[in-house]
Design an enzyme around this catalytic site. Structure first.
Site, short mmCIF file in Angstrom:
data_model
loop_
_atom_site.label_atom_id
_atom_site.label_comp_id
_atom_site.label_asym_id
_atom_site.label_seq_id
_atom_site.Cartn_x
_atom_site.Cartn_y
_atom_site.Cartn_z
N SER A 122 0.64 -1.28 0.40
CA SER A 122 -0.17 0.11 0.43
C SER A 122 0.83 1.30 -0.07
O SER A 122 2.00 1.58 1.17
CB SER A 122 -1.10 0.07 1.19
OG SER A 122 -1.39 1.08 1.57
N MET A 142 -8.51 8.58 0.32
CA MET A 142 -9.68 8.45 1.21
C MET A 142 -10.03 10.58 1.04
O MET A 142 -9.30 10.98 0.88
CB MET A 142 -8.62 8.38 2.74
CG MET A 142 -8.30 7.30 2.19
SD MET A 142 -7.21 7.31 4.26
CE MET A 142 -7.01 5.30 4.29
N HIS A 156 -8.11 1.65 -4.83
CA HIS A 156 -9.19 1.54 -2.99
C HIS A 156 -9.75 2.44 -2.76
O HIS A 156 -9.00 3.26 -1.65
CB HIS A 156 -8.15 0.52 -2.06
CG HIS A 156 -8.91 0.30 -0.24
ND1 HIS A 156 -8.47 -0.16 0.54
CD2 HIS A 156 -10.50 0.07 -0.93
CE1 HIS A 156 -10.01 0.22 1.32
NE2 HIS A 156 -10.75 0.35 0.97
N ASP A 193 -7.25 -6.77 3.28
CA ASP A 193 -6.32 -5.27 3.82
C ASP A 193 -6.14 -4.38 5.18
O ASP A 193 -7.00 -4.56 5.48
CB ASP A 193 -7.37 -3.89 2.94
CG ASP A 193 -6.03 -2.77 2.73
OD1 ASP A 193 -5.38 -2.93 3.22
OD2 ASP A 193 -7.25 -2.02 2.48
N HIS A 195 -0.91 -1.11 -4.13
CA HIS A 195 -2.38 -0.52 -3.65
C HIS A 195 -2.84 0.69 -3.22
O HIS A 195 -1.55 0.96 -2.79
CB HIS A 195 -2.69 -1.72 -2.82
CG HIS A 195 -4.11 -0.95 -1.92
ND1 HIS A 195 -4.98 -2.35 -2.15
CD2 HIS A 195 -4.46 -0.59 -0.91
CE1 HIS A 195 -5.56 -1.68 -1.43
NE2 HIS A 195 -6.11 -0.98 -0.55
N MET A 209 -11.68 -5.60 4.42
CA MET A 209 -11.14 -4.89 5.13
C MET A 209 -10.61 -5.63 6.77
O MET A 209 -11.45 -6.38 7.15
CB MET A 209 -11.54 -4.18 6.25
CG MET A 209 -11.62 -2.70 4.57
SD MET A 209 -10.14 -2.08 4.31
CE MET A 209 -9.23 -1.71 5.71
N ASP A 213 -4.49 3.30 -2.06
CA ASP A 213 -5.88 4.11 -0.85
C ASP A 213 -6.30 5.52 -0.81
O ASP A 213 -5.13 6.32 -0.65
CB ASP A 213 -5.45 3.70 0.55
CG ASP A 213 -4.82 2.97 0.67
OD1 ASP A 213 -5.62 1.55 0.58
OD2 ASP A 213 -3.95 2.05 1.73
N MET A 263 -12.58 4.73 -0.48
CA MET A 263 -13.13 5.17 0.94
C MET A 263 -13.38 6.17 0.91
O MET A 263 -13.13 7.55 1.87
CB MET A 263 -11.98 4.45 2.41
CG MET A 263 -10.91 3.51 2.36
SD MET A 263 -9.38 3.72 2.71
CE MET A 263 -8.66 3.40 1.83
C1 DX5 Z 1 -5.97 1.58 5.18
C2 DX5 Z 1 -6.34 1.48 3.88
C3 DX5 Z 1 -4.98 -0.20 3.32
C4 DX5 Z 1 -3.16 0.17 4.79
C5 DX5 Z 1 -2.94 -1.26 5.32
O1 DX5 Z 1 -7.51 1.78 4.93
O2 DX5 Z 1 -7.42 0.70 2.97
O3 DX5 Z 1 -4.29 -0.14 2.80
O4 DX5 Z 1 -2.58 1.05 3.90
O5 DX5 Z 1 -2.22 -0.20 6.32
P1 DX5 Z 1 -1.20 -1.67 6.93
O6 DX5 Z 1 -0.25 -2.60 6.31
O7 DX5 Z 1 -0.22 -0.65 7.71
O8 DX5 Z 1 -2.08 -2.40 7.65
ZN ZN Z 2 -6.53 -0.14 1.24
#
Ligand code: DX5
Ligand code: ZN
Length: 214
Positions: A7, A36, A65, A174, A32, A136, A34, A67
């Site tokens: 990620s 947000m 991904h 994840d 990956h 998740m 992320d 969010m």
């Molecule tokens: C959290 C993200 C993850 C995050 C995982 O909201 O969707 O992808 O980056 O991070 P780690 O591997 O540190 O838990």
């Molecule tokens: Zn993620």
């Protein structure tokens, strides 16, 4: 096949290119990404401006991904920005089907995601309509959280359902994935593991990826 998707959330954004080049050299399968929005989750990461350097300098597929609320407004732009797959949260929408169609129309792979407080059974009606489901194993919003052990049974449940129906749907996990729990997660039926801090926080990230794939 064991796949690892580091990620980028845990990468060093001051020298993103160096981290992307490390990913390119490594055994990582995907990157990956992320996204947000500060509304669906209590954190803001990044958006379209970072898709450009990632597409340019990363040779691995970009696994996006989202969010965010109202993913229907943005999925096509993420496809156009170079996403290899686009996923959004089931609990963020009323009806995921038209949004999946927007992604499919772009020729991009689809993923439906649920947070740990959403019953895994809610994914079942969509298993034959998506390329991947993402469970998740922490609450979406932040890297570096602790893996929620109850995820293990959910992986086994969804794996069994996919296999029983002879589907090819991938199972992605994840949150809180590390070199200690990776093999157990694959054994339970995961196809893809996302790992942020366990990769970018490691003294030897490429070795951490290798260990997780063993
Ligand atoms: C959290 C993200 C993850 C995050 C995982 O909201 O969707 O992808 O980056 O991070 P780690 O591997 O540190 O838990
Ligand atoms: Zn993620």
């Amino acid at each position: 096949m064991k796949r690892i998707a580091p990620s980028v959330l845990s990468a060093n954004f001051a020298d993103l290119r160096a981290d992307l080049e490390m990913i390119n050299r490594s055994d990582a399968d995907w990157l990956h990404v992320d996204v947000m929005d500060g509304v669906f989750v209590p954190n803001i990461s990044f958006g379209f401006p970072l898709m450009e350097p990632m597409r340019k300098f990363c040779t691995k597929p970009l696994d996006v991904h989202l969010m965010i609320v109202h993913p229907e407004k943005y999925v096509e732009r993420f496809c156009d920005a170079g996403a290899w797959s686009v996923g959004f949260h089931l609990e963020a929408v009323d009806d995921p089907l038209p949004i999946l169609d927007l992604i499919k129309a772009k020729g991009v792979r689809t993923c439906l995601t649920i947070n740990p407080d959403i019953a895994v059974e809610r994914l079942v009606p969509y298993l034959d309509k998506v390329d991947m489901v993402l469970l998740m194993s922490v609450f979406a919003g932040f890297g570096g959280q602790k893996f929620i052990p109850e995820t293990m049974d959910k992986i086994r449940f969804i794996r069994q359902e996919i296999d029983r129906r002879g589907l090819k749907t991938l199972v992605e996990i994840d949150g809180g994935v590390n070199t200690q729990n990776a093999s157990e997660l694959f054994a339970a039926g995961a196809d893809v593991l996302v790992a942020g801090s366990a990769v970018f926080g490691a003294s030897d990230p490429e070795e951490a990826i290798r260990i997780m794939k063993r």
